[in-house]
Design a protein around this motif. Structure first.
Motif, mmCIF file in Angstrom:
data_model
loop_
_atom_site.group_PDB
_atom_site.id
_atom_site.type_symbol
_atom_site.label_atom_id
_atom_site.label_comp_id
_atom_site.label_asym_id
_atom_site.label_seq_id
_atom_site.Cartn_x
_atom_site.Cartn_y
_atom_site.Cartn_z
ATOM 1 N N ASP A 45 46.179 29.706 29.019
ATOM 2 C CA ASP A 45 45.850 29.443 27.620
ATOM 3 C C ASP A 45 44.825 28.320 27.511
ATOM 4 O OD1 ASP A 45 47.587 31.397 26.839
ATOM 5 O OD2 ASP A 45 49.224 30.023 26.313
ATOM 6 N N ALA A 46 44.981 27.284 28.326
ATOM 7 C CA ALA A 46 44.057 26.149 28.268
ATOM 8 C C ALA A 46 42.647 26.569 28.631
ATOM 9 C CB ALA A 46 44.543 25.043 29.198
ATOM 10 N N ARG A 47 42.521 27.617 29.453
ATOM 11 C CA ARG A 47 41.192 28.091 29.875
ATOM 12 C C ARG A 47 40.743 29.333 29.103
ATOM 13 N NH1 ARG A 47 41.416 27.392 36.511
ATOM 14 N NH2 ARG A 47 42.380 25.317 36.520
ATOM 15 N N HIS A 48 41.568 29.735 28.120
ATOM 16 C CA HIS A 48 41.258 30.924 27.323
ATOM 17 C C HIS A 48 41.014 32.134 28.219
ATOM 18 C CE1 HIS A 48 40.905 28.358 23.790
ATOM 19 N NE2 HIS A 48 40.120 27.547 24.502
ATOM 20 N N THR A 49 41.882 32.294 29.153
ATOM 21 C CA THR A 49 41.742 33.400 30.094
ATOM 22 C C THR A 49 43.097 34.047 30.323
ATOM 23 O OG1 THR A 49 40.916 34.021 32.278
ATOM 24 C CG2 THR A 49 42.153 31.940 32.128
ATOM 25 N N ARG A 88 38.135 28.846 40.224
ATOM 26 C CA ARG A 88 37.095 29.830 40.059
ATOM 27 C C ARG A 88 36.649 29.841 38.614
ATOM 28 N NH1 ARG A 88 40.335 31.226 36.540
ATOM 29 N NH2 ARG A 88 41.802 32.946 36.644
ATOM 30 N N ALA A 89 35.474 30.408 38.366
ATOM 31 C CA ALA A 89 34.914 30.422 37.013
ATOM 32 C C ALA A 89 35.804 31.211 36.096
ATOM 33 C CB ALA A 89 33.518 31.032 37.040
ATOM 34 N N PRO A 90 36.027 30.710 34.872
ATOM 35 C CA PRO A 90 36.894 31.439 33.946
ATOM 36 C C PRO A 90 36.251 32.734 33.479
ATOM 37 C CG PRO A 90 35.856 29.600 32.835
ATOM 38 C CD PRO A 90 35.495 29.473 34.269
ATOM 39 N N ARG A 91 37.047 33.701 33.163
ATOM 40 C CA ARG A 91 36.562 34.951 32.604
ATOM 41 C C ARG A 91 37.295 35.224 31.305
ATOM 42 N NH1 ARG A 91 40.449 38.799 33.803
ATOM 43 N NH2 ARG A 91 41.892 38.288 35.497
ATOM 44 N N PRO A 92 36.673 35.915 30.376
ATOM 45 C CA PRO A 92 37.330 36.185 29.096
ATOM 46 C C PRO A 92 38.563 37.053 29.292
ATOM 47 C CG PRO A 92 35.341 37.505 29.304
ATOM 48 C CD PRO A 92 35.339 36.542 30.459
ATOM 49 N N ALA A 93 39.463 36.918 28.375
ATOM 50 C CA ALA A 93 40.718 37.688 28.461
ATOM 51 C C ALA A 93 40.939 38.421 27.156
ATOM 52 C CB ALA A 93 41.883 36.761 28.758
ATOM 53 N N PRO A 94 40.241 39.563 26.954
ATOM 54 C CA PRO A 94 40.364 40.267 25.675
ATOM 55 C C PRO A 94 41.755 40.818 25.437
ATOM 56 C CG PRO A 94 39.205 41.618 27.302
ATOM 57 C CD PRO A 94 39.338 40.269 27.906
ATOM 58 N N GLY A 95 42.516 40.981 26.500
ATOM 59 C CA GLY A 95 43.840 41.593 26.302
ATOM 60 C C GLY A 95 44.921 40.611 25.927
ATOM 61 N N VAL A 96 44.565 39.310 25.835
ATOM 62 C CA VAL A 96 45.584 38.305 25.521
ATOM 63 C C VAL A 96 45.957 38.375 24.052
ATOM 64 C CG1 VAL A 96 46.096 35.858 25.467
ATOM 65 C CG2 VAL A 96 44.769 36.802 27.357
ATOM 66 N N ARG A 97 47.237 38.463 23.777
ATOM 67 C CA ARG A 97 47.710 38.438 22.392
ATOM 68 C C ARG A 97 48.111 37.010 22.068
ATOM 69 N NH1 ARG A 97 50.534 43.058 24.192
ATOM 70 N NH2 ARG A 97 52.507 41.950 24.178
ATOM 71 N N THR A 98 47.363 36.353 21.205
ATOM 72 C CA THR A 98 47.654 34.963 20.860
ATOM 73 C C THR A 98 48.193 34.883 19.456
ATOM 74 O OG1 THR A 98 45.480 34.494 19.930
ATOM 75 C CG2 THR A 98 45.699 34.299 22.316
ATOM 76 N N SER A 99 48.487 33.634 19.039
ATOM 77 C CA SER A 99 49.030 33.422 17.697
ATOM 78 C C SER A 99 47.968 33.493 16.630
ATOM 79 C CB SER A 99 49.713 32.047 17.651
ATOM 80 O OG SER A 99 48.749 31.038 17.881
ATOM 81 N N GLY A 100 46.661 33.539 17.051
ATOM 82 C CA GLY A 100 45.591 33.602 16.062
ATOM 83 C C GLY A 100 45.066 32.246 15.682
ATOM 84 N N VAL A 101 45.618 31.184 16.258
ATOM 85 C CA VAL A 101 45.149 29.841 15.945
ATOM 86 C C VAL A 101 44.023 29.491 16.893
ATOM 87 C CG1 VAL A 101 45.789 27.435 15.743
ATOM 88 C CG2 VAL A 101 47.425 29.202 15.137
ATOM 89 N N GLY A 102 42.846 29.154 16.394
ATOM 90 C CA GLY A 102 41.695 28.866 17.245
ATOM 91 C C GLY A 102 41.826 27.536 17.937
#
Length: 641
Positions: A605-609, A626-640
């Protein structure tokens, strides 16, 4: 307050050997000729060697020989508790007569009379009365009378004047015979040499033997083939489980027959010899008839007053009849009074089934206060709020079976499918966080599914806090009734009761009551009951008498299932490589596995991955980031961020 004789505890179920032959012989002699031989008979032995069995066997055998005999079995704790309640209700003399007039009194756990001077005085009076009237008294203790602290010298002399006899630990041959008898009762067959191997172990009581047998039964039931002698030794190991033959008991309320005797008609007076006018003779005859009628009904009412007051009932209604008189035959008024007494007796019996001391309340002695008795009984039935139920989120479907926990899980299912019959009690032992509480509540939810079931499931600390609150509010009777009406009782972390003497005493009384009713009991503990410091031996012995199973640290398949469930609850798909990596790391508990997953998730979560094995290795092994990669499949609470 007295406990019903357990139907299983008879002489034909008592295995006689060199260690108990004299005690068994003396017990049979007492049953065959109560009050004429060994009176009193005092049997002592360590817990689990058969004292209670012999006491109840005496009662059964005596009643078979003479069904008219009245037999009372009671533990000393119950005797003391009910006596204090009776005295407080003004029924002390009635309570004393009940036991003094029994043909045979069986008093168990006499060692708890130590330092109780008032109780010893009552016991001395009772022994003297029963000996004088030729009635039999049998006592049992975990130590000889001379070793009971502050034991009244007069009482010691009375006991010594009868027969004091002990039961020793069973020898090898007796242990084999006991194991064979219990295996036959369970309808379980073992390979030759298995029971003999168990008999060679250093088990100190019959309870321990039966507990070891229960463990073998449980392990053999989940295996593909019968256990052999060597496997049996491995199953029992160096920490062979202590066991108990459950002492059962339950209250047996009295039923009083209600009868009324009809008054005999008066005699006809002789006619006056002297002549008189017809009208005067008529008036004289009328007066005589009225006098006879009044005297007849007054006599009947006075007899009824004497009878019911003698039984402890209030008779204000009948005394009112005597004061104001009645028109005609008082049969209807007497019949109504008797009917109300019978109603009170029925309610009193129901109250006794809930809690022994409820039945001694004065509200059951006033036929003019039926509504008050009904309200009291309704309150007792309710017992306050319903007992805590199992948490619905903890279910069996979420538990993963492995080689290490297979016996525990299957035994738990068996106990839930046949409550009170398969393994009672069931004790689940394991370290912190291995899943004991989950399994306990899962059992509770299976039991709760039965129609009309009421399952109590709570932590030992909460049990103690409830008891303290009940004592502070003087609601101890209602608190007891709350748990005595359940269909199953499940208590978590019983080791928390160590050094808490009053809570252990209440649990002991509740245990005996529920076992007598066939209620399923399940406990969890951090160690075997007999190894918990500050835990009473009488409780530990009984808890170990059903089946003690162990939950080990989670094995790989359990860890993998927990990790998959946790990751799958948050992400679209759990990374198989990550799951395999994390499952391969050892963990002492399921709680530790959960903490590990949460740590990985927090880092992702801290790395948004999305968490993966590389991130896990970095955190846990210090591998290069290693370099972070996006995680489109992560379901978050919606808080930016």
């Amino acid at each position: 307050m007295t406990t019903q004789l357990s139907p299983q505890l008879r002489f034909d179920g008592f295995v006689v050997g060199a260690s108990n032959r004299l005690a068994a012989t003396a017990a049979r002699a007492v049953a065959e000729s109560p009050g004429t031989g060994y009176n009193p008979l005092f049997i002592y032995a360590r817990p689990g060697l058969g004292k209670t069995h012999l006491l109840m066997a005496i009662g059964h055998a005596a009643q078979v020989i003479n069904p008219a005999l009245s037999v009372e079995y009671v533990t000393l704790d119950d005797f003391v508790e009910a006596f204090h309640t009776a005295v407080g209700a003004g029924q002390g003399d009635t309570y004393r007569r009940r036991f003094a007039e029994a043909d045979i009194l069986l008093l168990d756990d006499v060692q708890f009379v130590a330092h109780r001077r008032e109780t010893q005085a009552e016991l001395l009076r009772l022994v003297d009365q029963m000996q004088t009237s030729g009635r039999q008294i049998v006592l049992a203790s975990d130590r000889p009378p001379a070793d009971i602290e502050a034991f009244d010298e007069r009482l010691l002399r009375r006991v010594a004047g009868g027969l004091v006899i002990d039961i020793a630990a069973p020898d090898y041959e007796t242990r084999v015979a006991i194991l064979r008898r219990k295996a036959e009762e369970r309808q379980v067959a073992f390979l030759p040499g298995v029971l003999e191997a168990v008999a060679t172990l250093a088990l100190e009581s019959v309870r321990e033997l039966v507990g070891a047998l229960n463990r073998l039964v449980a392990f053999q039931s989940v295996g593909d083939a019968p256990l052999d002698a060597e496997q049996a030794r491995l199953v029992l190991g160096v920490r062979t489980i202590a066991s108990d033959v459950p002492d059962a008991g339950g209250p047996e309320p009295d039923a009083t027959a209600v009868e009324e005797a009809d008054a005999s008609p008066g005699s006809t007076p002789a006619a006056d010899e002297a002549p008189a006018d017809e009208f005067g003779e008529f008036l004289s005859e009328v007066a005589d008839t009225l006098t006879r009628q009044v005297e007849g009904w007054r006599r009947r009412v006075e007899e009824a007053v004497a009878r019911w007051e003698g039984q402890g009932y209030r008779t204000a209604r009948l005394k009112g009849l005597l004061a104001r008189g009645v028109d005609g035959d008082p049969a209807e008024a007497l019949s109504s009074f008797v009917s109300d007494v019978e109603t009170l007796q029925a309610m009193q019996a129901e109250a006794a089934a809930l809690a022994a001391d409820l039945a001694t309340d004065p509200v059951f002695r006033d036929p003019d206060a039926i509504p008050g008795a009904e309200a009291f009984l309704a309150k007792a039935r309710d017992g306050g709020a319903p007992p805590p139920a199992p948490e619905s989120v903890w279910v069996f479907e979420d538990l993963v079976e492995s080689e290490g926990n297979r016996v525990a899980l299957r035994s738990a299912r068996e106990a839930a499918s046949r409550p009170g019959e398969a393994y009672n009690p069931l004790v689940i032992v394991g370290g912190a966080g291995v899943g004991k509480t989950h399994l306990l509540h899962a059992i509770g939810n299976l039991l709760q599914a039965a129609p009309g079931a009421m399952v109590a499931c709570l932590n030992a600390q909460d049990f103690t806090e409830e008891l303290i609150e009940a004592m502070e509010r003087e609601r101890i009777t209602a608190w007891r009734a709350r748990y005595r009406r359940v269909n199953a009782f499940l208590l978590d972390d019983v080791q928390l009761l160590a050094q808490r003497e009053r809570t252990q005493e209440e649990l002991y009384l509740l245990y005996n009551h529920l076992v007598e009713l066939g209620v399923q009991l399940v406990f969890t503990a951090s160690g075997e009951p007999g190894e918990i410091e500050g835990f009473e031996e009488r409780l530990a012995s009984r808890m170990s008498g059903g089946l003690v199973v162990h939950l080990p640290a989670p094995e790989r398949e359990v860890r993998q299932a927990v990790i998959e469930r946790l990751l799958g609850a948050r992400y679209d798909k759990a990374d198989a490589e990550l799951v395999s990596y994390l499952a391969g790391r050892p963990a002492e508990s399921v709680r530790a596995v959960q903490a590990l997953v949460q740590r990985i998730e927090a880092a992702a979560d801290a790395r948004h991955t999305e968490p993966d094995v590389a991130l896990a290795r970095e955190l846990l092994e210090g591998a290069a980031p290693r370099a972070p990669r996006p995680a489109p499949g992560v379901r978050t609470s919606g808080v930016g961020a």
